[in-house]
Design an enzyme around this catalytic site. Structure first.
Site, PDB file in Angstrom:
ATOM      1  CG  ASN A 229      -1.738   1.234   1.365  1.00 24.22           C
ATOM      2  OD1 ASN A 229      -1.776   2.055   0.453  1.00 24.22           O
ATOM      3  ND2 ASN A 229      -2.411   1.383   2.496  1.00 24.22           N
TER       4      ASN A 229
ATOM      5  CE  LYS B  10      -0.125   3.257   4.750  1.00 26.94           C
ATOM      6  NZ  LYS B  10      -0.008   3.361   6.193  1.00 26.94           N
TER       7      LYS B  10
ATOM      8  CG  HIS C 142      -5.691   1.924   5.185  1.00 25.96           C
ATOM      9  ND1 HIS C 142      -5.254   2.875   6.073  1.00 25.96           N
ATOM     10  CD2 HIS C 142      -4.677   1.030   5.061  1.00 25.96           C
ATOM     11  CE1 HIS C 142      -4.024   2.570   6.462  1.00 25.96           C
ATOM     12  NE2 HIS C 142      -3.650   1.456   5.856  1.00 25.96           N
TER      13      HIS C 142
ATOM     14  CD  GLU D 142      -2.856   5.525   6.661  1.00 26.26           C
ATOM     15  OE1 GLU D 142      -2.823   5.546   5.434  1.00 26.26           O
ATOM     16  OE2 GLU D 142      -1.954   5.006   7.364  1.00 26.26           O
TER      17      GLU D 142
ATOM     18  CD  GLU E 231      -3.142  -2.233   7.346  1.00 28.94           C
ATOM     19  OE1 GLU E 231      -2.119  -2.545   6.738  1.00 28.94           O
ATOM     20  OE2 GLU E 231      -3.703  -1.128   7.231  1.00 28.94           O
TER      21      GLU E 231
ATOM     22  N   GLY F  51       2.896   2.507  10.724  1.00 25.97           N
ATOM     23  CA  GLY F  51       3.844   3.613  10.557  1.00 25.97           C
ATOM     24  C   GLY F  51       4.602   3.973  11.819  1.00 25.97           C
TER      25      GLY F  51
ATOM     26  CB  SER G 113       5.682  -1.669  11.888  1.00 25.54           C
ATOM     27  OG  SER G 113       5.285  -0.335  12.171  1.00 25.54           O
TER      28      SER G 113
ATOM     29  N   GLY H 161       5.152   1.497   4.558  1.00 29.71           N
ATOM     30  CA  GLY H 161       6.454   2.137   4.345  1.00 29.71           C
ATOM     31  C   GLY H 161       7.460   1.269   3.604  1.00 29.71           C
TER      32      GLY H 161
END
Ligand code: 13P
Length: 251
Positions: A9, A11, A94, A96, A166, A172, A212, A234
């Site tokens: 992902n 993002k 998600h 976010e 998640e 993150g 992570s 990330g």
């Protein structure tokens, strides 16, 4: 047997030219991966990524969609726009999007229905906040998210979906859930899926862990019975790291 799925992902990262460099490098590093490998770039890079990945073993998908077919919905993207670009997957719900853009479980259920209607495989994300985790509310919260965001899904449709666990406190932060914690929540997700869709269907649904994920923790996660892959943020932006994760080992 559930084939592991390693999904990136991206993002809101990468310009189209950077997206091209990243997928070309991934393509070189992963000519025939054992896991299924998926990248989800920003919408504006989908065409570039689709072109760069033609004929490769790597799939591409989107990070969101809107449930309407077309019309006056300024700024939104319809499912058919994604399939026209060769997307086979879409990430929905998600954390976010839930937290920053106020998406509700009811919204996600509508998006899931639209994705299914267009033959897109939905990766539906669930996860608890740090406060919920500390208060011991993870199970109740995750079961409710599953029930509500999968409302209206039939067992036949569920069989083709993917769930991503998640924990928000692990996204993150560099602070991944331990493989044991992730496994215990993924097991309860499978249990809720069996309540909703029956044990046989639940047994075939892939459940990913996200938060992570790095080359040095992927092997322990994948060794668990109920973890069938990873949703990587990330580390999916670095070709070497994502390729190592896709191979299930340290870089
Ligand atoms: P990180 O891997 O950066 O923690 O992000 C996880 C995530 O949100 C993937 O969807």
């Amino acid at each position: 047997m559930r084939t592991p799925l390693i999904a990136g992902n991206w993002k809101m990262n990468t310009l189209p030219a950077e997206a091209r460099v990243l997928v070309e490098s991934l393509r070189e590093r992963l000519p025939s991966p054992a896991a299924e490998v998926l990248v989800c770039p920003p919408f504006v890079s989908l065409a570039t990524v689709a072109e760069a990945l033609q004929g490769s073993a790597i799939a591409w998908g989107a990070q969101n969609l809107y449930w309407e077919e077309s019309g006056a919905y300024t700024g939104e993207i319809a499912p058919a726009m994604l399939t026209a670009l060769g997307c086979t997957y879409v990430i929905l719900g998600h954390s976010e999007r839930r937290q920053l853009f106020a998406e509700t479980d009811a919204d996600i259920a509508r998006k899931v229905a639209a994705a299914l209607a267009h033959g897109l495989t939905a990766i539906v994300c669930v996860g608890e906040t740090e406060t919920q985790y500390e208060r011991g509310e993870t199970e109740v919260h995750i079961r409710r998210q599953l029930r509500e965001s999968l409302a209206g899904v039939t067992p036949a449709q569920a069989a083709k979906m993917v769930i991503a666990y998640e924990p928000i406190w692990a996204i993150g932060t560099g602070k991944s859930a331990t493989a044991e914690t992730a496994e215990s929540v993924c097991a309860l997700i499978r249990d809720e899926l069996s309540v909703l869709f029956g044990a046989a269907v639940a047994d075939g649904i892939r459940i990913l862990y996200g938060g992570s994920v790095k080359p040095d923790n992927i092997a322990a996660l994948l060794a668990k019975d109920n973890i069938d892959g990873a949703l990587v943020g990330g580390a999916s932006l670095k070709a070497a790291d994502f390729a190592a994760i896709a191979c299930g080992k340290e870089a």
